[in-house]
Scaffold this motif. Structure first.
Motif, PDB file in Angstrom:
ATOM      1  N   ALA A  81       7.246 -39.947  -8.174  1.00 33.34           N
ATOM      2  CA  ALA A  81       6.493 -39.910  -6.918  1.00 33.34           C
ATOM      3  C   ALA A  81       6.835 -38.659  -6.116  1.00 33.34           C
ATOM      4  CB  ALA A  81       6.781 -41.161  -6.095  1.00 33.34           C
ATOM      5  N   ALA A  82       8.117 -38.320  -6.077  1.00 37.65           N
ATOM      6  CA  ALA A  82       8.519 -37.101  -5.357  1.00 37.65           C
ATOM      7  C   ALA A  82       7.858 -35.877  -5.974  1.00 37.65           C
ATOM      8  CB  ALA A  82      10.038 -36.954  -5.389  1.00 37.65           C
ATOM      9  N   GLY A  83       7.722 -35.878  -7.299  1.00 34.37           N
ATOM     10  CA  GLY A  83       7.090 -34.758  -7.983  1.00 34.37           C
ATOM     11  C   GLY A  83       5.627 -34.618  -7.638  1.00 34.37           C
ATOM     12  N   PHE A  84       4.857 -35.731  -7.699  1.00 41.44           N
ATOM     13  CA  PHE A  84       3.432 -35.569  -7.423  1.00 41.44           C
ATOM     14  C   PHE A  84       3.151 -35.351  -5.942  1.00 41.44           C
ATOM     15  CE2 PHE A  84       2.945 -40.413  -7.561  1.00 41.44           C
ATOM     16  CZ  PHE A  84       2.370 -40.590  -6.308  1.00 41.44           C
ATOM     17  N   LEU A  85       4.028 -35.840  -5.069  1.00 42.42           N
ATOM     18  CA  LEU A  85       3.859 -35.553  -3.647  1.00 42.42           C
ATOM     19  C   LEU A  85       4.195 -34.096  -3.334  1.00 42.42           C
ATOM     20  CD1 LEU A  85       5.315 -38.829  -2.086  1.00 42.42           C
ATOM     21  CD2 LEU A  85       2.907 -38.140  -2.221  1.00 42.42           C
ATOM     22  N   ALA A  86       5.214 -33.556  -4.013  1.00 42.95           N
ATOM     23  CA  ALA A  86       5.572 -32.146  -3.813  1.00 42.95           C
ATOM     24  C   ALA A  86       4.448 -31.238  -4.301  1.00 42.95           C
ATOM     25  CB  ALA A  86       6.868 -31.817  -4.548  1.00 42.95           C
ATOM     26  N   ALA A  87       3.862 -31.563  -5.448  1.00 47.60           N
ATOM     27  CA  ALA A  87       2.755 -30.761  -5.974  1.00 47.60           C
ATOM     28  C   ALA A  87       1.551 -30.828  -5.037  1.00 47.60           C
ATOM     29  CB  ALA A  87       2.365 -31.234  -7.370  1.00 47.60           C
ATOM     30  N   THR A  88       1.304 -32.011  -4.488  1.00 48.65           N
ATOM     31  CA  THR A  88       0.195 -32.178  -3.547  1.00 48.65           C
ATOM     32  C   THR A  88       0.406 -31.304  -2.313  1.00 48.65           C
ATOM     33  OG1 THR A  88      -0.230 -34.436  -4.280  1.00 48.65           O
ATOM     34  CG2 THR A  88      -1.012 -33.840  -2.076  1.00 48.65           C
TER      35      THR A  88
END
Length: 200
Positions: A148-155
């Motif tokens: 989740a941290a990864g896809f939120l950071a990419a967003t």
């Protein structure tokens, strides 16, 4: 143009170009945890276009919308991701994602100013669909928090790319820059229509 803005806009353009016109949600079997989550939004043209459009739209609105609209998208996307990971069904997710590209592209293309709260609401509605798609496809063997941290950071990075490009274009000239941004929004809306057609 300010050299810092130029560097940010160039980096953003490179990031966007690297994503390619991939399928909406390809797998990243060789990645894990944070890296898997970070790559997931970058692997789908629909996600990239919608998230960059949010940044461009926030730039056009200016003021508090510059940070409130992207922040709303990220926060509501996290909620949608949690719902998807928990197994809650969300009907028409792929249609909602494709529609987000159309609507957000039109929001950039059309010179219509709306209150910040309305723009936040618009971003939030579509963020639910994007978040749900990421959460529902979360591999069960990976750390959910890292993913989740990864896809939120990419967003957030893609929102930042949209903001950087919008600010960079705006520096070109007041009128010419706006026209370039609106043309980009129109192209995004057309891409969204193509994605919608491809779902049928």
């Amino acid at each position: 143009m300010n050299s810092c803005i130029m560097r940010i806009a160039t980096a953003a353009a490179v990031l966007i170009a690297m994503t390619g016109a991939a399928a909406a949600h390809p797998g990243h079997a060789d990645a894990s945890g944070f890296a898997h989550g970070f790559l997931h939004p970058l692997g789908g043209l629909d996600h990239v276009l919608a998230m960059v459009a949010v940044g461009l739209y926030a730039t056009l609105l200016g003021g508090r919308a510059l940070w409130l609209v992207p922040a709303t998208f990220v926060a509501v996307m996290a909620l949608g991701g949690a719902l998807g990971a928990a197994g809650y069904a969300l009907p028409y997710t792929e249609i909602g994602i494709a529609l987000s590209v159309v609507v957000l592209g039109l929001a950039v293309a059309l010179p219509v100013s709306v209150p910040t709260l309305a723009a936040m609401t618009l971003a939030g509605v579509f963020a639910v669909f994007h978040g749900h798609a990421h959460g529902a496809e979360m591999p069960q063997n990976l750390s959910g928090y890292e993913y989740a941290a990864g896809f939120l950071a990419a967003t957030a990075l893609l929102h930042g790319a949209g903001i950087a490009v919008g600010l960079g274009i705006g520096k070109l000239s007041e009128l010419g820059g706006r026209r370039v941004t609106q043309a980009a929004g129109g192209a995004m809306a057309l891409a969204g229509l193509a994605l919608l057609v491809g779902l049928h």
